[in-house]
Design an enzyme around this catalytic site. Structure first.
Site, PDB file in Angstrom:
ATOM      1  N   TYR A 128     -15.697 -46.337  24.598  1.00 13.04           N
ATOM      2  CA  TYR A 128     -15.886 -46.952  23.277  1.00 13.04           C
ATOM      3  C   TYR A 128     -14.818 -48.010  22.977  1.00 13.04           C
ATOM      4  O   TYR A 128     -14.928 -48.779  22.038  1.00 13.04           O
ATOM      5  CB  TYR A 128     -15.862 -45.861  22.200  1.00 13.04           C
ATOM      6  CG  TYR A 128     -16.626 -46.214  20.944  1.00 13.04           C
ATOM      7  CD1 TYR A 128     -17.962 -45.836  20.791  1.00 13.04           C
ATOM      8  CD2 TYR A 128     -16.026 -46.910  19.905  1.00 13.04           C
ATOM      9  CE1 TYR A 128     -18.658 -46.150  19.643  1.00 13.04           C
ATOM     10  CE2 TYR A 128     -16.713 -47.226  18.752  1.00 13.04           C
ATOM     11  CZ  TYR A 128     -18.032 -46.845  18.627  1.00 13.04           C
ATOM     12  OH  TYR A 128     -18.723 -47.149  17.483  1.00 13.04           O
ATOM     13  N   ASP A 206     -24.368 -33.312  28.369  1.00 15.61           N
ATOM     14  CA  ASP A 206     -25.819 -33.263  28.187  1.00 15.61           C
ATOM     15  C   ASP A 206     -26.251 -31.896  27.660  1.00 15.61           C
ATOM     16  O   ASP A 206     -27.080 -31.789  26.750  1.00 15.61           O
ATOM     17  CB  ASP A 206     -26.558 -33.621  29.493  1.00 15.61           C
ATOM     18  CG  ASP A 206     -25.913 -33.021  30.739  1.00 15.61           C
ATOM     19  OD1 ASP A 206     -24.782 -32.509  30.649  1.00 15.61           O
ATOM     20  OD2 ASP A 206     -26.544 -33.053  31.808  1.00 15.61           O
ATOM     21  N   ASP A 230     -19.008 -40.023  19.694  1.00 12.23           N
ATOM     22  CA  ASP A 230     -19.837 -40.891  18.846  1.00 12.23           C
ATOM     23  C   ASP A 230     -21.297 -40.432  18.900  1.00 12.23           C
ATOM     24  O   ASP A 230     -21.962 -40.277  17.868  1.00 12.23           O
ATOM     25  CB  ASP A 230     -19.705 -42.330  19.352  1.00 12.23           C
ATOM     26  CG  ASP A 230     -20.600 -43.294  18.602  1.00 12.23           C
ATOM     27  OD1 ASP A 230     -20.539 -43.304  17.359  1.00 12.23           O
ATOM     28  OD2 ASP A 230     -21.362 -44.026  19.257  1.00 12.23           O
ATOM     29  N   ASP A 234     -23.839 -37.778  15.931  1.00 10.79           N
ATOM     30  CA  ASP A 234     -25.170 -38.051  15.370  1.00 10.79           C
ATOM     31  C   ASP A 234     -26.118 -36.891  15.665  1.00 10.79           C
ATOM     32  O   ASP A 234     -26.938 -36.513  14.826  1.00 10.79           O
ATOM     33  CB  ASP A 234     -25.760 -39.344  15.955  1.00 10.79           C
ATOM     34  CG  ASP A 234     -25.350 -40.581  15.163  1.00 10.79           C
ATOM     35  OD1 ASP A 234     -24.211 -40.594  14.668  1.00 10.79           O
ATOM     36  OD2 ASP A 234     -26.159 -41.521  15.051  1.00 10.79           O
TER      37      ASP A 234
HETATM   38  N1  GGG Z   1     -19.079 -45.701   9.243  1.00 11.32           N
HETATM   39  C1  GGG Z   1     -19.317 -45.787  10.614  1.00 11.32           C
HETATM   40  C2  GGG Z   1     -19.786 -47.127  11.060  1.00 11.32           C
HETATM   41  O1  GGG Z   1     -19.455 -48.143  10.514  1.00 11.32           O
HETATM   42  N2  GGG Z   1     -20.580 -47.099  12.097  1.00 11.32           N
HETATM   43  C3  GGG Z   1     -21.034 -48.281  12.690  1.00 11.32           C
HETATM   44  C4  GGG Z   1     -20.296 -48.507  13.964  1.00 11.32           C
HETATM   45  O2  GGG Z   1     -19.474 -47.715  14.386  1.00 11.32           O
HETATM   46  N3  GGG Z   1     -20.593 -49.587  14.594  1.00 11.32           N
HETATM   47  C5  GGG Z   1     -19.997 -49.923  15.821  1.00 11.32           C
HETATM   48  C6  GGG Z   1     -18.731 -50.651  15.633  1.00 11.32           C
HETATM   49  O3  GGG Z   1     -18.690 -51.616  14.883  1.00 11.32           O
HETATM   50  O4  GGG Z   1     -17.726 -50.271  16.229  1.00 11.32           O
END
Ligand code: GGG
Length: 349
Positions: A128, A206, A230, A234
Site C-alpha cells: 500500500y 484468503d 485495507d 472492508d
Molecule cells: N477514509 C478512508 C478513505 O479515504 N479511503 C479512500 C482511500 O483510502 N483511497 C485510497 C487513497 O487515497 O490512498
C-alpha cells in the site's frame, strides 16, 4: 482535566466526495462534545490537487503536525497514473509515522450478533506504500516489509488484545510470499510471545477473508500488513452492518503526538448530492477522536447517541431506512447535546 486538553487543536482535512457533506456534522459533534476545541481546516485530497498541484500542501501537513488530532472523512485518489499525485492519506500516515491503523467492528446493536473484533493494520509499508516503477510493457510494485515495522505493529496489537480477551490472529500469506510475509509472521509471533499472556494463532489471508464472512465471531484481534488490512477491513465491515458504519484510528507511538481519525469508507462520488450517505462511520470516527483527546464521557455519549439512532432511527437507505445524511446526523447531534447539557447541569462539580 489539564488546561491543554480543554482547548485541543483539531485539524480538519477537507477531503473529497461526500466529505463536503459530512465534515460539517463531524465538526458540530466535536463542538458539542468538546466546546473548547479549536478547529483548523486544511485542504487535502484530489480536489486540492486540482487547485494547488499537490494533494497535501505543505501548509496542510504543517497544520496536521501541530494539531492534537486530525480528522479526515475520505479522499478520492485517481485510478490512472497521474503525474505529481500522491495519496494524502498515505503521505500523512508516513509523515506523522501513524504506523497503527485500528479498525473496530461490532455487530449492529439490534442484531443480537456477537461480532466484536479489532483489525490492526500496519500502516506505513508493504504494497500500500505505492512504491511502483514503470518500464516499457512492465510495471513493478515493491513490497517492503521490515522487522521494525512488523515488531511494533504486533506489539500494538498485543497490547490491545491484553485489554480484551487476549486472542490475536496473525494474518499473512507466508506460504507464497515466504520472504516478506515470512518476516512479518515470524516477527509477529516473536513479539506477541514477548508481550505475554496471549493466545496467538495464524490464518492465511484468503482463509481469513472467508472466516470474516462465515464465522466473524471467532475473532478478537487480527494483525496484518497494510494492503491485506485495507481489504480485510472492508470484508469485516460486512459483519458490522456495512461500510457506512465502520471507522478507524491511525495512531503512532504513545506520547509522540500524531493521530488521524477517519471512517473506513472512501469518498463515494456516486453518493454525492443524493443525501443518502450514512454519517455514522464519520461520527464514530469523531467519537474515537474525542476519546483519544481524553474526553471519555463525551465519547461514550456520542457512541450511545449513535447506537440509539441505529436502533430507533432515522436510518439511511443502506440500513433499510428512509432517513437522509442530515436527518440521521441531526438526530444523533440532538441526542448528544441533550445528554451532555443534562449531565453538565446535574454535575455537582
Ligand atoms: N477514509 C478512508 C478513505 O479515504 N479511503 C479512500 C482511500 O483510502 N483511497 C485510497 C487513497 O487515497 O490512498
Amino acid at each position: 482535566m489539564s488546561t491543554l486538553l480543554e482547548t485541543p487543536l483539531v485539524c480538519f482535512l477537507t477531503g473529497d466526495g461526500i466529505s463536503t457533506e459530512l465534515n460539517a456534522f463531524a465538526a458540530r459533534a466535536l463542538r458539542i462534545a468538546i466546546p473548547g476545541a479549536l478547529l483548523e481546516e486544511a485542504p487535502a485530497g484530489f480536489a486540492t490537487f486540482g487547485a494547488f498541484g499537490t494533494a497535501l500542501p505543505a501548509e496542510s501537513l504543517a497544520a496536521a503536525r501541530r494539531a492534537d488530532a486530525c480528522f479526515l472523512v475520505a479522499v478520492g485518489s485517481p485510478m490512472v497514473p497521474t503525474s505529481g499525485y500522491r495519496s494524502p492519506i498515505v503521505t500523512l500516515r508516513c509523515e506523522l509515522d501513524l504506523f497503527a491503523n485500528i479498525r473496530p467492528v461490532q455487530s449492529l446493536p439490534q442484531s443480537g450478533g456477537k461480532v466484536d473484533l479489532v483489525l490492526v493494520r500496519e500502516n506505513t509499508e508493504g504494497m500500500y506504500a505505492g512504491r511502483e516503477t514503470t518500464q516499457p510493457g512492465r510495471c513493478v510494485a515493491e513490497r517492503v516489509i521490515t522487522e521494525r515495522a512488523s515488531r511494533r505493529i504486533a506489539r500494538f496489537a498485543g497490547q490491545i488484545a491484553q485489554k480484551r480477551s487476549g486472542r490475536v490472529t496473525i494474518v499473512h500469506k507466508a506460504n507464497v510470499l515466504r520472504e516478506t510475509c515470512g518476516l512479518f509472521r515470524t516477527t509477529a509471533f516473536d513479539e506477541l510471545e514477548k508481550v505475554g499472556g496471549l493466545q496467538v494463532d495464524e490464518l492465511l489471508v484468503d482463509n481469513a477473508a472467508l472466516q470474516l464472512v462465515a464465522n466473524p465471531e471467532r475473532f478478537d484481534v487480527l494483525v496484518t500488513t497494510n494492503l491485506f488490512g485495507d481489504i480485510l477491513s472492508d470484508v469485516a465491515a460486512h459483519a458490522g452492518g456495512g461500510l457506512g458504519l465502520v471507522t478507524s484510528a491511525n495512531l503512532g507511538s504513545p506520547g509522540q503526538g500524531g493521530s488521524l481519525f477517519e471512517p473506513v469508507h472512501g469518498s463515494a462520488p456516486d453518493l454525492v448530492g443524493t443525501h443518502r450517505a450514512n454519517p455514522i462511520a464519520t461520527l464514530r470516527a469523531m467519537a474515537m477522536l474525542v476519546r483519544h483527546l481524553g474526553f471519555e464521557e463525551e465519547a461514550q455519549a456520542l457512541e450511545a447517541a449513535i447506537n440509539h439512532t441505529i436502533v430507533h432511527g432515522p436510518c439511511t437507505p443502506d440500513l433499510g431506512g428512509e432517513g437522509t445524511t442530515a436527518s440521521v446526523s441531526e438526530a444523533i447531534l440532538a441526542r448528544l447535546y441533550a445528554h451532555l447539557s443534562n449531565s453538565l447541569s446535574t454535575d455537582p462539580s
